[in-house]
Motif scaffolding. Structure first.
Motif, PDB file in Angstrom:
ATOM      1  N   THR A 149      20.850  -6.180  16.557  1.00  0.00           N
ATOM      2  CA  THR A 149      19.805  -7.152  16.908  1.00  0.00           C
ATOM      3  C   THR A 149      18.426  -6.511  16.993  1.00  0.00           C
ATOM      4  OG1 THR A 149      20.146  -6.812  19.287  1.00  0.00           O
ATOM      5  CG2 THR A 149      21.459  -8.538  18.215  1.00  0.00           C
ATOM      6  N   ALA A 150      18.388  -5.201  17.253  1.00  0.00           N
ATOM      7  CA  ALA A 150      17.107  -4.483  17.323  1.00  0.00           C
ATOM      8  C   ALA A 150      17.327  -3.094  16.749  1.00  0.00           C
ATOM      9  CB  ALA A 150      16.617  -4.384  18.765  1.00  0.00           C
ATOM     10  N   LEU A 151      16.475  -2.712  15.806  1.00  0.00           N
ATOM     11  CA  LEU A 151      16.688  -1.448  15.093  1.00  0.00           C
ATOM     12  C   LEU A 151      15.420  -0.609  15.087  1.00  0.00           C
ATOM     13  CD1 LEU A 151      18.575  -0.653  11.888  1.00  0.00           C
ATOM     14  CD2 LEU A 151      16.090  -0.280  11.856  1.00  0.00           C
ATOM     15  N   ALA A 152      15.603   0.693  15.270  1.00  0.00           N
ATOM     16  CA  ALA A 152      14.508   1.655  15.136  1.00  0.00           C
ATOM     17  C   ALA A 152      14.669   2.394  13.819  1.00  0.00           C
ATOM     18  CB  ALA A 152      14.513   2.644  16.295  1.00  0.00           C
ATOM     19  N   ASP A 153      13.647   2.342  12.984  1.00  0.00           N
ATOM     20  CA  ASP A 153      13.610   3.097  11.730  1.00  0.00           C
ATOM     21  C   ASP A 153      12.808   4.360  12.013  1.00  0.00           C
ATOM     22  OD1 ASP A 153      13.232   4.143   9.212  1.00  0.00           O
ATOM     23  OD2 ASP A 153      12.824   2.204   8.263  1.00  0.00           O
ATOM     24  N   LEU A 154      13.509   5.463  12.186  1.00  0.00           N
ATOM     25  CA  LEU A 154      12.890   6.717  12.600  1.00  0.00           C
ATOM     26  C   LEU A 154      12.573   7.549  11.366  1.00  0.00           C
ATOM     27  CD1 LEU A 154      15.258   7.470  15.617  1.00  0.00           C
ATOM     28  CD2 LEU A 154      13.072   6.241  15.605  1.00  0.00           C
ATOM     29  N   GLY A 155      11.286   7.615  11.011  1.00  0.00           N
ATOM     30  CA  GLY A 155      10.861   8.177   9.736  1.00  0.00           C
ATOM     31  C   GLY A 155      10.793   7.049   8.730  1.00  0.00           C
ATOM     32  N   CYS A 156      10.040   6.000   9.086  1.00  0.00           N
ATOM     33  CA  CYS A 156      10.086   4.741   8.330  1.00  0.00           C
ATOM     34  C   CYS A 156       9.387   4.812   6.986  1.00  0.00           C
ATOM     35  CB  CYS A 156       9.513   3.607   9.162  1.00  0.00           C
ATOM     36  SG  CYS A 156       7.733   3.751   9.522  1.00  0.00           S
ATOM     37  N   GLY A 157       8.626   5.880   6.718  1.00  0.00           N
ATOM     38  CA  GLY A 157       7.940   5.968   5.436  1.00  0.00           C
ATOM     39  C   GLY A 157       7.028   4.778   5.214  1.00  0.00           C
ATOM     40  N   LEU A 158       7.050   4.233   4.018  1.00  0.00           N
ATOM     41  CA  LEU A 158       6.163   3.126   3.660  1.00  0.00           C
ATOM     42  C   LEU A 158       6.692   1.772   4.102  1.00  0.00           C
ATOM     43  CD1 LEU A 158       5.186   4.294   0.065  1.00  0.00           C
ATOM     44  CD2 LEU A 158       3.778   4.423   2.123  1.00  0.00           C
ATOM     45  N   GLY A 159       7.870   1.739   4.728  1.00  0.00           N
ATOM     46  CA  GLY A 159       8.360   0.493   5.298  1.00  0.00           C
ATOM     47  C   GLY A 159       9.299  -0.309   4.436  1.00  0.00           C
ATOM     48  N   ALA A 160       9.870   0.272   3.379  1.00  0.00           N
ATOM     49  CA  ALA A 160      10.770  -0.491   2.509  1.00  0.00           C
ATOM     50  C   ALA A 160      11.985  -0.986   3.278  1.00  0.00           C
ATOM     51  CB  ALA A 160      11.204   0.371   1.328  1.00  0.00           C
ATOM     52  N   ASP A 161      12.587  -0.128   4.095  1.00  0.00           N
ATOM     53  CA  ASP A 161      13.750  -0.553   4.874  1.00  0.00           C
ATOM     54  C   ASP A 161      13.342  -1.464   6.016  1.00  0.00           C
ATOM     55  OD1 ASP A 161      16.396   0.866   3.980  1.00  0.00           O
ATOM     56  OD2 ASP A 161      14.824   2.372   3.762  1.00  0.00           O
ATOM     57  N   LEU A 162      12.189  -1.217   6.627  1.00  0.00           N
ATOM     58  CA  LEU A 162      11.704  -2.086   7.703  1.00  0.00           C
ATOM     59  C   LEU A 162      11.560  -3.526   7.225  1.00  0.00           C
ATOM     60  CD1 LEU A 162       8.861  -0.167   9.591  1.00  0.00           C
ATOM     61  CD2 LEU A 162      11.039  -0.954  10.527  1.00  0.00           C
ATOM     62  N   ARG A 163      11.005  -3.701   6.033  1.00  0.00           N
ATOM     63  CA  ARG A 163      10.817  -5.034   5.478  1.00  0.00           C
ATOM     64  C   ARG A 163      12.155  -5.763   5.361  1.00  0.00           C
ATOM     65  NH1 ARG A 163       6.553  -5.850   1.755  1.00  0.00           N
ATOM     66  NH2 ARG A 163       8.036  -6.485   0.152  1.00  0.00           N
ATOM     67  N   ALA A 164      13.162  -5.047   4.829  1.00  0.00           N
ATOM     68  CA  ALA A 164      14.472  -5.656   4.616  1.00  0.00           C
ATOM     69  C   ALA A 164      15.146  -5.993   5.941  1.00  0.00           C
ATOM     70  CB  ALA A 164      15.348  -4.717   3.791  1.00  0.00           C
ATOM     71  N   VAL A 165      15.040  -5.093   6.912  1.00  0.00           N
ATOM     72  CA  VAL A 165      15.654  -5.317   8.220  1.00  0.00           C
ATOM     73  C   VAL A 165      15.007  -6.511   8.913  1.00  0.00           C
ATOM     74  CG1 VAL A 165      15.873  -4.350  10.545  1.00  0.00           C
ATOM     75  CG2 VAL A 165      16.459  -2.954   8.555  1.00  0.00           C
ATOM     76  N   ALA A 166      13.687  -6.552   8.934  1.00  0.00           N
ATOM     77  CA  ALA A 166      12.982  -7.653   9.596  1.00  0.00           C
ATOM     78  C   ALA A 166      13.300  -8.990   8.932  1.00  0.00           C
ATOM     79  CB  ALA A 166      11.476  -7.393   9.581  1.00  0.00           C
ATOM     80  N   ALA A 167      13.513  -8.982   7.618  1.00  0.00           N
ATOM     81  CA  ALA A 167      13.802 -10.229   6.902  1.00  0.00           C
ATOM     82  C   ALA A 167      15.128 -10.844   7.327  1.00  0.00           C
ATOM     83  CB  ALA A 167      13.797  -9.981   5.397  1.00  0.00           C
ATOM     84  N   THR A 168      16.040 -10.045   7.897  1.00  0.00           N
ATOM     85  CA  THR A 168      17.332 -10.579   8.350  1.00  0.00           C
ATOM     86  C   THR A 168      17.243 -11.173   9.748  1.00  0.00           C
ATOM     87  OG1 THR A 168      18.106  -8.541   9.401  1.00  0.00           O
ATOM     88  CG2 THR A 168      18.509  -8.791   7.028  1.00  0.00           C
ATOM     89  N   PHE A 180       0.854  -1.182   0.000  1.00  0.00           N
ATOM     90  CA  PHE A 180       0.000   0.000   0.000  1.00  0.00           C
ATOM     91  C   PHE A 180       0.893   1.236   0.000  1.00  0.00           C
ATOM     92  CE2 PHE A 180      -2.699  -3.347   1.564  1.00  0.00           C
ATOM     93  CZ  PHE A 180      -3.892  -3.105   0.886  1.00  0.00           C
ATOM     94  N   LEU A 181       0.552   2.179  -0.880  1.00  0.00           N
ATOM     95  CA  LEU A 181       1.469   3.269  -1.199  1.00  0.00           C
ATOM     96  C   LEU A 181       0.799   4.629  -1.145  1.00  0.00           C
ATOM     97  CD1 LEU A 181       2.873   1.493  -4.377  1.00  0.00           C
ATOM     98  CD2 LEU A 181       4.027   1.591  -2.171  1.00  0.00           C
ATOM     99  N   THR A 182       1.622   5.649  -0.933  1.00  0.00           N
ATOM    100  CA  THR A 182       1.213   7.037  -1.153  1.00  0.00           C
ATOM    101  C   THR A 182       2.206   7.634  -2.147  1.00  0.00           C
ATOM    102  OG1 THR A 182       2.628   7.963   0.596  1.00  0.00           O
ATOM    103  CG2 THR A 182       0.408   7.208   1.238  1.00  0.00           C
ATOM    104  N   ARG A 183       1.792   8.683  -2.829  1.00  0.00           N
ATOM    105  CA  ARG A 183       2.679   9.281  -3.833  1.00  0.00           C
ATOM    106  C   ARG A 183       3.966   9.792  -3.200  1.00  0.00           C
ATOM    107  NH1 ARG A 183      -0.012   9.654  -8.598  1.00  0.00           N
ATOM    108  NH2 ARG A 183      -2.296   9.720  -8.502  1.00  0.00           N
ATOM    109  N   ALA A 184       3.826  10.576  -2.123  1.00  0.00           N
ATOM    110  CA  ALA A 184       5.010  11.142  -1.478  1.00  0.00           C
ATOM    111  C   ALA A 184       5.887  10.044  -0.897  1.00  0.00           C
ATOM    112  CB  ALA A 184       4.584  12.122  -0.385  1.00  0.00           C
ATOM    113  N   GLY A 185       5.274   9.021  -0.290  1.00  0.00           N
ATOM    114  CA  GLY A 185       6.051   7.940   0.297  1.00  0.00           C
ATOM    115  C   GLY A 185       6.837   7.165  -0.732  1.00  0.00           C
ATOM    116  N   LEU A 186       6.253   6.939  -1.907  1.00  0.00           N
ATOM    117  CA  LEU A 186       6.943   6.198  -2.954  1.00  0.00           C
ATOM    118  C   LEU A 186       8.159   6.960  -3.454  1.00  0.00           C
ATOM    119  CD1 LEU A 186       7.100   3.758  -4.796  1.00  0.00           C
ATOM    120  CD2 LEU A 186       5.481   4.885  -6.344  1.00  0.00           C
ATOM    121  N   GLU A 187       8.055   8.287  -3.517  1.00  0.00           N
ATOM    122  CA  GLU A 187       9.178   9.096  -3.981  1.00  0.00           C
ATOM    123  C   GLU A 187      10.398   8.897  -3.092  1.00  0.00           C
ATOM    124  OE1 GLU A 187       9.658  11.099  -6.593  1.00  0.00           O
ATOM    125  OE2 GLU A 187       7.699  10.593  -7.437  1.00  0.00           O
ATOM    126  N   GLN A 188      10.199   8.790  -1.789  1.00  0.00           N
ATOM    127  CA  GLN A 188      11.325   8.724  -0.861  1.00  0.00           C
ATOM    128  C   GLN A 188      11.682   7.289  -0.468  1.00  0.00           C
ATOM    129  OE1 GLN A 188      11.397  11.923   1.946  1.00  0.00           O
ATOM    130  NE2 GLN A 188      12.697  10.826   3.381  1.00  0.00           N
TER     131      GLN A 188
END
Length: 389
Positions: free
Chosen positions: A99-118, A71-79
């Motif tokens: 072992t535990a990471l905070a994504d501060l300004g996580c946007g749409l979660g692209a980095d969160l997905r990758a981090v959690a997958a590890t 699920f996307l927003t225009r502004a979120g997809l840009e960043q």
């Protein structure tokens, strides 16, 4: 799209609307909206479904195979971070012991997905309610909250990733002091959590970076997409250029302070990748290939042998001319050049105006590199060499 529409898209009717909208891909927007309404989809839901499908088509480079489900927003997809960049960054964090990471300004979660997958425990915070709701859906393995990143309890984590918002009111923000969260708070994060990575605009003023950090510039298939400051124990080299070619990363590191020898033009000239140039690693690249510069301030690397490297594009030099429009036009006419690629470094000429002034005609292609030495503007006619592989 708003929160109510997002909720509707997750209902059976919403899923059906998304499927119908996907079937209408390539149809005129008004015709697609009419077709959805003709099948009983309410106007608001039809608009939200069509917008999502349109954004998902554009999102494949950033979300990969899952682009059709996020699920996307225009502004979120840009960043949003590209999937291959986020995956590589997450692997590096995992290898560094996070072992535990905070994504501060996580946007749409692209980095969160990758981090959690590890296997890293992932927390995301975003100030925008709709963006945070999308991130929670896109990265279900992470814990996502809507709020001010500055309020997150950093004692829960041993690593931080911060991507400050560089848009305000739909417009791009260029001054770090206008970022959200504010730059002075962002740059103080490594003092509280040493394993900190800051995602930045490629043009960031490097004087503003945290002391002792590693600045990485990243390009994907020739486009510089981001900079990242790796802080504390994550820093392994002052400067790094990471260049992705066909999905494969290549890394060049160095001090960023090395200087290259200066000599007259040679038989070959290489245009370094933008990540190499912005990371100030042109001298390291030249040294690795026995190259030199014709001007100490111009990033074209000259050599007597062809340079085959993912970090630059090499050309065989056909002719080096002191720049003269009249002479250049005559030379191209004699060569019967009708298709001309024009590149430039250190030249103020307007490329499109020059192309009109050259009055090209003929069956042959060529490349023209506009540059200068300390005293002379140059026009280099060249033939591009095949890329590596």
């Amino acid at each position: 799209m708003d929160l109510d529409q997002l909720a509707q898209l997750r209902t059976p009717d919403g899923v059906a609307a998304l499927d119908l909208a996907a079937e209408l891909t390539g149809t005129d927007e008004l015709a697609a909206a009419s077709a959805l309404r003709a099948r009983g989809v309410p106007p608001g839901l039809a608009a939200a479904a069509l917008t999502q499908v349109s954004l998902r088509r554009r999102a494949s480079a950033k979300f990969g195979a899952d682009a059709g489900r996020v699920f996307l927003t225009r502004a979120g997809l840009e960043q949003a971070t590209r999937e291959i960049v986020a995956t590589r960054r997450a692997a590096r964090l995992r290898a560094a012991g996070a072992t535990a990471l905070a994504d501060l300004g996580c946007g749409l979660g692209a980095d969160l997905r990758a981090v959690a997958a590890t296997g890293i425990r992932a927390y995301g915070v975003d100030a925008d309610p709709l963006t945070a709701a999308c991130a929670a859906l896109n990265a279900p393995e992470a814990t996502v909250a809507c709020g001010d990143a500055r309020d997150f309890d950093l004692s829960q984590v041993d690593a931080v990733f911060c991507d400050p918002a560089r848009r305000s009111g739909g417009r791009r923000v260029f001054r770090p002091e206008d970022y959200s969260p504010p730059w002075d708070w962002v740059v103080s994060l490594p003092q509280r959590v040493p394993r900190t990575v800051l995602k930045l605009a490629p043009g960031i003023d490097q004087a503003l970076l945290p002391p002792g950090c590693e600045l990485e510039l990243v390009s994907v298939d020739g486009d510089v997409v981001e900079a990242a400051a790796w802080c504390g124990p994550l820093a392994s080299s002052p400067r790094r250029a990471t260049v992705f070619r066909d999905g494969v990363p290549h890394e060049l590191t160095g001090s960023g302070e090395q200087t290259a020898p200066v000599a007259p033009p040679g038989r070959y000239v290489t245009d370094p990748d933008g990540a190499v140039v912005r990371a100030h690693l042109v001298a390291e690249f030249a040294a690795a290939h026995g190259g030199w510069l014709a001007d100490p301030n111009i990033a074209y690397v000259w050599s007597d042998a062809p340079i085959v490297s993912p970090f630059g594009r090499c050309f065989a030099v056909d002719e080096v001319l002191p720049f003269s429009l009249k002479r250049l036009r005559a030379t191209l006419r004699d060569r019967q050049v009708g298709r001309l690629e024009i590149l430039k470094r250190g030249s103020a000429l307007d490329v499109e105006q020059l192309r009109r002034d050259l009055r090209l005609s003929g069956p042959h292609p060529a490349s023209l590199l506009l540059t200068r030495t300390a005293t002379t503007p140059l026009a280099i006619l060249a033939t591009p060499l095949p890329p590596p592989g």
